[in-house]
Design a protein around this motif. Structure first.
Motif, PDB file in Angstrom:
ATOM      1  N   UNK A 104       0.828  -1.209   0.000  1.00  0.00           N
ATOM      2  CA  UNK A 104       0.000   0.000   0.000  1.00  0.00           C
ATOM      3  C   UNK A 104       0.860   1.257   0.000  1.00  0.00           C
ATOM      4  N   UNK A 105       1.973   1.236   0.724  1.00  0.00           N
ATOM      5  CA  UNK A 105       2.853   2.401   0.713  1.00  0.00           C
ATOM      6  C   UNK A 105       3.448   2.619  -0.673  1.00  0.00           C
ATOM      7  N   UNK A 106       3.903   1.542  -1.306  1.00  0.00           N
ATOM      8  CA  UNK A 106       4.510   1.672  -2.632  1.00  0.00           C
ATOM      9  C   UNK A 106       3.481   2.117  -3.666  1.00  0.00           C
ATOM     10  N   UNK A 107       2.260   1.602  -3.578  1.00  0.00           N
ATOM     11  CA  UNK A 107       1.221   2.017  -4.517  1.00  0.00           C
ATOM     12  C   UNK A 107       0.838   3.478  -4.287  1.00  0.00           C
ATOM     13  N   UNK A 108       0.739   3.878  -3.019  1.00  0.00           N
ATOM     14  CA  UNK A 108       0.486   5.289  -2.700  1.00  0.00           C
ATOM     15  C   UNK A 108       1.604   6.168  -3.277  1.00  0.00           C
ATOM     16  N   UNK A 109       2.844   5.740  -3.094  1.00  0.00           N
ATOM     17  CA  UNK A 109       3.976   6.502  -3.615  1.00  0.00           C
ATOM     18  C   UNK A 109       3.909   6.592  -5.138  1.00  0.00           C
ATOM     19  N   UNK A 110       3.644   5.463  -5.781  1.00  0.00           N
ATOM     20  CA  UNK A 110       3.637   5.434  -7.239  1.00  0.00           C
ATOM     21  C   UNK A 110       2.501   6.205  -7.870  1.00  0.00           C
ATOM     22  N   UNK A 111       1.360   6.249  -7.229  1.00  0.00           N
ATOM     23  CA  UNK A 111       0.213   6.937  -7.830  1.00  0.00           C
ATOM     24  C   UNK A 111       0.064   8.362  -7.287  1.00  0.00           C
ATOM     25  N   UNK A 112       0.010   8.495  -5.974  1.00  0.00           N
ATOM     26  CA  UNK A 112      -0.254   9.816  -5.384  1.00  0.00           C
ATOM     27  C   UNK A 112       0.981  10.723  -5.453  1.00  0.00           C
ATOM     28  N   UNK A 113       2.104  10.235  -4.930  1.00  0.00           N
ATOM     29  CA  UNK A 113       3.281  11.106  -4.876  1.00  0.00           C
ATOM     30  C   UNK A 113       3.947  11.293  -6.236  1.00  0.00           C
ATOM     31  N   UNK A 114       3.981  10.233  -7.052  1.00  0.00           N
ATOM     32  CA  UNK A 114       4.622  10.370  -8.362  1.00  0.00           C
ATOM     33  C   UNK A 114       3.726  11.083  -9.370  1.00  0.00           C
ATOM     34  N   UNK A 115       2.462  10.696  -9.456  1.00  0.00           N
ATOM     35  CA  UNK A 115       1.614  11.190 -10.543  1.00  0.00           C
ATOM     36  C   UNK A 115       0.671  12.319 -10.127  1.00  0.00           C
ATOM     37  N   UNK A 116       0.017  12.211  -8.993  1.00  0.00           N
ATOM     38  CA  UNK A 116      -0.954  13.248  -8.604  1.00  0.00           C
ATOM     39  C   UNK A 116      -0.246  14.479  -8.035  1.00  0.00           C
ATOM     40  N   UNK A 117       0.615  14.267  -7.036  1.00  0.00           N
ATOM     41  CA  UNK A 117       1.290  15.401  -6.395  1.00  0.00           C
ATOM     42  C   UNK A 117       2.561  15.820  -7.133  1.00  0.00           C
ATOM     43  N   UNK A 118       3.111  14.913  -7.925  1.00  0.00           N
ATOM     44  CA  UNK A 118       4.344  15.152  -8.683  1.00  0.00           C
ATOM     45  C   UNK A 118       5.500  15.636  -7.806  1.00  0.00           C
ATOM     46  N   UNK A 136       4.447   0.084  -9.858  1.00  0.00           N
ATOM     47  CA  UNK A 136       3.066  -0.123  -9.413  1.00  0.00           C
ATOM     48  C   UNK A 136       2.649  -1.597  -9.492  1.00  0.00           C
ATOM     49  N   UNK A 137       3.171  -2.327 -10.471  1.00  0.00           N
ATOM     50  CA  UNK A 137       2.875  -3.762 -10.542  1.00  0.00           C
ATOM     51  C   UNK A 137       3.467  -4.482  -9.331  1.00  0.00           C
ATOM     52  N   UNK A 138       4.695  -4.141  -8.960  1.00  0.00           N
ATOM     53  CA  UNK A 138       5.316  -4.743  -7.768  1.00  0.00           C
ATOM     54  C   UNK A 138       4.484  -4.425  -6.522  1.00  0.00           C
ATOM     55  N   UNK A 139       3.961  -3.210  -6.450  1.00  0.00           N
ATOM     56  CA  UNK A 139       3.110  -2.829  -5.310  1.00  0.00           C
ATOM     57  C   UNK A 139       1.846  -3.676  -5.274  1.00  0.00           C
ATOM     58  N   UNK A 140       1.230  -3.874  -6.430  1.00  0.00           N
ATOM     59  CA  UNK A 140       0.012  -4.690  -6.490  1.00  0.00           C
ATOM     60  C   UNK A 140       0.286  -6.134  -6.098  1.00  0.00           C
ATOM     61  N   UNK A 141       1.416  -6.682  -6.531  1.00  0.00           N
ATOM     62  CA  UNK A 141       1.772  -8.064  -6.164  1.00  0.00           C
ATOM     63  C   UNK A 141       1.931  -8.174  -4.644  1.00  0.00           C
ATOM     64  N   UNK A 142       2.636  -7.213  -4.042  1.00  0.00           N
ATOM     65  CA  UNK A 142       2.791  -7.221  -2.582  1.00  0.00           C
ATOM     66  C   UNK A 142       1.430  -7.140  -1.895  1.00  0.00           C
TER      67      UNK A 142
END
Length: 164
Positions: A104-118, A136-142
């Motif tokens: 969840x942390x990695x997915x949050x980082x990949x979507x929110x911090x990387x793409x939304x908040x930049x 994001x795929x690695x985050x989903x697998x975890x």
């Protein structure tokens, strides 16, 4: 002390199930943040936690991020020690929590911090799509593995199977 130990043993299991899970989730947050900080920030120099300012500010933001990972890991270790003291530790539930926290942390980082908040990207001056997909795929697998393990270690499921 001996009577307290006996009293505590009577109430392990269901009562500490969510604490086992949250201890794992907090440890997962800390460990994946630590890996991100050490590998991508310090060893590879691909980005800082905050890249919208000078490199000095980026280094300060990395320090704060590193402090977060340290406190999350140490805090969860104290919670884990308390569970062990109460003889209420569930390894499977804790491991499921770690994977849930890390994913969840990695997915949050990949979507929110990387793409939304930049705040930062994984890398700069390259085609970012493959990096984003792997991240994001690695985050989903975890996350998926963590959900499966957590569901298998659910107190309701264990009770219905007569394991407890």
């Amino acid at each position: 002390m001996g009577n307290e130990r006996v009293r505590i043993r009577k109430y392990n299991g269901h009562q500490y199930s969510s604490r086992n899970l949250w201890t794992g989730i907090l440890f997962g947050f800390g460990i994946i943040a630590f890996i991100d900080e050490v590998v991508f920030h310090q060893l590879l120099h691909w980005h800082h936690f905050y890249d919208k300012s000078t490199s000095d500010i980026g280094l300060v933001s990395d320090g704060l991020f590193h402090a977060f990972s340290f406190f999350a890991t140490i805090g969860s270790s104290f919670m884990l020690a308390d569970l062990r003291r109460r003889d209420a530790f569930s390894l499977k539930r804790w491991v499921g929590g770690i994977l849930l926290g890390a994913g969840s942390f990695q997915l949050y980082d990949g979507i929110i911090q990387h793409k939304v908040m930049r705040l930062h990207q994984i890398r700069y001056h390259v085609d970012i799509l493959p990096y984003d997909l792997v991240w994001n795929f690695a985050a989903l697998v975890l996350l998926i593995i963590g959900i499966v393990i957590t569901m298998q270690a659910s107190p309701k499921r264990i009770a219905s199977e007569g394991k407890e």
